[in-house]
Design a protein around this motif. Sequence first.
Motif, PDB file in Angstrom:
ATOM      1  N   ARG A 158       1.002  -1.201  -0.110  1.00 38.03           N
ATOM      2  CA  ARG A 158      -0.065   0.194   0.162  1.00 38.03           C
ATOM      3  C   ARG A 158       0.806   1.440  -0.106  1.00 38.03           C
ATOM      4  O   ARG A 158       0.544   2.313  -0.619  1.00 38.03           O
ATOM      5  N   GLN A 159       2.096   1.238   0.859  1.00 41.39           N
ATOM      6  CA  GLN A 159       2.854   2.408   0.807  1.00 41.39           C
ATOM      7  C   GLN A 159       3.530   2.690  -0.488  1.00 41.39           C
ATOM      8  O   GLN A 159       3.937   3.828  -1.017  1.00 41.39           O
ATOM      9  N   ALA A 160       3.918   1.509  -1.230  1.00 42.61           N
ATOM     10  CA  ALA A 160       4.453   1.593  -2.566  1.00 42.61           C
ATOM     11  C   ALA A 160       3.664   2.097  -3.559  1.00 42.61           C
ATOM     12  O   ALA A 160       3.825   3.134  -4.415  1.00 42.61           O
ATOM     13  N   ILE A 161       2.440   1.773  -3.514  1.00 43.89           N
ATOM     14  CA  ILE A 161       1.147   2.455  -4.424  1.00 43.89           C
ATOM     15  C   ILE A 161       1.100   4.201  -4.069  1.00 43.89           C
ATOM     16  O   ILE A 161       1.125   4.570  -4.860  1.00 43.89           O
ATOM     17  N   ASP A 162       1.171   4.102  -2.914  1.00 45.58           N
ATOM     18  CA  ASP A 162       0.737   5.540  -2.457  1.00 45.58           C
ATOM     19  C   ASP A 162       1.775   6.529  -3.053  1.00 45.58           C
ATOM     20  O   ASP A 162       1.889   7.545  -3.009  1.00 45.58           O
ATOM     21  N   ASP A 163       3.317   5.897  -2.661  1.00 42.18           N
ATOM     22  CA  ASP A 163       4.438   6.631  -3.054  1.00 42.18           C
ATOM     23  C   ASP A 163       4.945   6.533  -4.323  1.00 42.18           C
ATOM     24  O   ASP A 163       5.731   7.144  -5.051  1.00 42.18           O
ATOM     25  N   GLY A 164       4.294   5.724  -5.275  1.00 41.67           N
ATOM     26  CA  GLY A 164       4.661   5.392  -6.498  1.00 41.67           C
ATOM     27  C   GLY A 164       6.004   4.829  -6.774  1.00 41.67           C
ATOM     28  O   GLY A 164       6.664   5.120  -7.667  1.00 41.67           O
ATOM     29  N   LYS A 165       6.156   4.039  -5.926  1.00 40.72           N
ATOM     30  CA  LYS A 165       7.521   3.329  -5.846  1.00 40.72           C
ATOM     31  C   LYS A 165       7.291   1.810  -6.308  1.00 40.72           C
ATOM     32  O   LYS A 165       6.160   1.095  -6.166  1.00 40.72           O
ATOM     33  N   ASN A 166       8.316   1.124  -6.691  1.00 40.13           N
ATOM     34  CA  ASN A 166       8.587  -0.142  -7.306  1.00 40.13           C
ATOM     35  C   ASN A 166       8.554  -1.052  -6.155  1.00 40.13           C
ATOM     36  O   ASN A 166       9.230  -0.621  -5.134  1.00 40.13           O
ATOM     37  N   ILE A 167       8.146  -2.440  -6.097  1.00 35.88           N
ATOM     38  CA  ILE A 167       8.470  -3.136  -4.950  1.00 35.88           C
ATOM     39  C   ILE A 167       9.298  -4.516  -5.718  1.00 35.88           C
ATOM     40  O   ILE A 167       9.147  -4.740  -6.928  1.00 35.88           O
ATOM     41  N   LYS A 168       9.817  -5.159  -5.006  1.00 35.14           N
ATOM     42  CA  LYS A 168      10.573  -6.432  -5.332  1.00 35.14           C
ATOM     43  C   LYS A 168      10.131  -7.443  -4.550  1.00 35.14           C
ATOM     44  O   LYS A 168      10.004  -7.287  -3.093  1.00 35.14           O
ATOM     45  N   PHE A 169      10.074  -8.825  -4.887  1.00 35.33           N
ATOM     46  CA  PHE A 169       9.642  -9.940  -4.276  1.00 35.33           C
ATOM     47  C   PHE A 169       9.764 -11.153  -4.844  1.00 35.33           C
ATOM     48  O   PHE A 169      10.088 -11.182  -5.986  1.00 35.33           O
ATOM     49  N   ASN A 170       9.712 -12.264  -4.137  1.00 37.49           N
ATOM     50  CA  ASN A 170      10.005 -13.805  -4.731  1.00 37.49           C
ATOM     51  C   ASN A 170       8.430 -14.148  -4.781  1.00 37.49           C
ATOM     52  O   ASN A 170       7.781 -13.799  -4.141  1.00 37.49           O
ATOM     53  N   TYR A 171       7.994 -14.692  -6.117  1.00 41.87           N
ATOM     54  CA  TYR A 171       6.845 -15.168  -6.166  1.00 41.87           C
ATOM     55  C   TYR A 171       6.875 -16.599  -6.730  1.00 41.87           C
ATOM     56  O   TYR A 171       7.511 -17.204  -7.411  1.00 41.87           O
ATOM     57  N   THR A 172       5.926 -17.347  -5.929  1.00 42.46           N
ATOM     58  CA  THR A 172       5.694 -18.849  -6.334  1.00 42.46           C
ATOM     59  C   THR A 172       4.367 -19.134  -7.060  1.00 42.46           C
ATOM     60  O   THR A 172       3.242 -18.829  -6.601  1.00 42.46           O
ATOM     61  N   ASP A 173       4.313 -19.539  -8.196  1.00 41.08           N
ATOM     62  CA  ASP A 173       3.211 -19.630  -8.933  1.00 41.08           C
ATOM     63  C   ASP A 173       2.548 -21.018  -8.436  1.00 41.08           C
ATOM     64  O   ASP A 173       2.818 -21.662  -7.712  1.00 41.08           O
ATOM     65  N   GLU A 200       1.966 -23.729 -10.147  1.00 45.43           N
ATOM     66  CA  GLU A 200       2.827 -24.932 -10.254  1.00 45.43           C
ATOM     67  C   GLU A 200       4.056 -25.097  -9.522  1.00 45.43           C
ATOM     68  O   GLU A 200       4.864 -26.141  -9.615  1.00 45.43           O
ATOM     69  N   GLY A 201       4.267 -24.025  -8.518  1.00 44.31           N
ATOM     70  CA  GLY A 201       5.667 -24.144  -7.619  1.00 44.31           C
ATOM     71  C   GLY A 201       6.810 -23.443  -8.112  1.00 44.31           C
ATOM     72  O   GLY A 201       7.795 -23.572  -7.758  1.00 44.31           O
ATOM     73  N   ALA A 202       6.641 -22.962  -9.528  1.00 44.09           N
ATOM     74  CA  ALA A 202       7.701 -22.081  -9.930  1.00 44.09           C
ATOM     75  C   ALA A 202       8.314 -20.814  -9.279  1.00 44.09           C
ATOM     76  O   ALA A 202       7.272 -20.306  -9.153  1.00 44.09           O
TER      77      ALA A 202
END
Length: 71
Positions: A3-18, A20-22
């Motif tokens: 939410r803070q990134a949206i409000d501030d117009g910033k990018n976020i970085k994260f690990n994502y598991t789909d 299928e587990g990738a």
Amino acid sequence: MVRQAIDDGKNIKFNYTDKEGARTTRTVRPKRIFDYAYEGGSMRCVEARCYLRGADRTFAIFRMSSVEIAR
């Protein structure tokens, strides 16, 4: 943090598991947080511009880990 990134117009970085587990590491510009309803329930999601895919994508929050503001 999202939410803070949206409000501030910033990018976020994260690990994502789909589903299928990738696993991938994503850097995105989040646009909104919303509840995605499906038969049998709902899940909280983030709509964002994904730089890895070069397109808008939807990410289930429960599949995101190690979320941080991108530098």
